[in-house]
Enzyme design. Structure first.
Site, PDB file in Angstrom:
ATOM      1  N   CYS A  30      41.039  83.557 -20.041  1.00 25.30           N
ATOM      2  CA  CYS A  30      41.639  82.315 -20.255  1.00 25.30           C
ATOM      3  C   CYS A  30      41.583  81.419 -19.130  1.00 25.30           C
ATOM      4  CB  CYS A  30      43.146  82.211 -20.750  1.00 25.30           C
ATOM      5  SG  CYS A  30      43.824  80.810 -20.628  1.00 25.30           S
ATOM      6  N   CYS A  33      44.574  79.458 -17.926  1.00 21.01           N
ATOM      7  CA  CYS A  33      45.374  80.330 -17.416  1.00 21.01           C
ATOM      8  C   CYS A  33      45.184  80.555 -16.108  1.00 21.01           C
ATOM      9  CB  CYS A  33      45.419  81.736 -18.222  1.00 21.01           C
ATOM     10  SG  CYS A  33      45.978  81.867 -20.032  1.00 21.01           S
TER      11      CYS A  33
END
Length: 120
Positions: A30, A33
């Site tokens: 991600c 993230c």
């Protein structure tokens, strides 16, 4: 204090043994993230946040926990105070927004909030 990787097995103990717990649900693949990770880590290292537990949960390694927590997008930040989930939202945060959430969590009176919710 730095962040702590936790698994499904450690989650319950972490949220019951600590007054305030921030949980970052994330994934290695991600992009947002990876952008939020250093911001979250920096907040965990601030002296004024010493009483807060900053946990990270890799959703790919803990799919059961992610499902139980209703995680549908990453990153998702969850705040647990006195064993009660008081905040959960998907999306990376800017440092100042995370600092604001930390201040709000510190000031929140969970018992009063529960009483107010019960009356509503």
């Amino acid at each position: 204090m730095a962040t702590t990787q936790i698994s499904s097995a450690e989650f319950e103990k972490t949220i019951t043994d600590n007054d305030i717990v921030f949980v970052d649900f994330w994934a290695t693949w991600c992009g947002p993230c990876r952008a939020f990770g250093p911001i979250y880590e920096a907040a965990s290292d601030k002296p004024e946040n010493a009483g807060i537990t900053f946990a990270k949960v890799d959703i790919d390694r803990n799919q059961d926990l992610a499902a139980a927590a209703g995680i549908q997008a990453v990153p998702t930040l969850m705040i647990v105070k006195q064993g009660t989930v008081v905040f959960q939202q998907a999306g990376a945060l800017r440092a100042e927004d995370l600092d604001d959430l930390i201040d709000q969590a510190k000031k929140l009176d969970v018992a009063a909030a529960k009483a107010e919710a019960a009356q509503a």
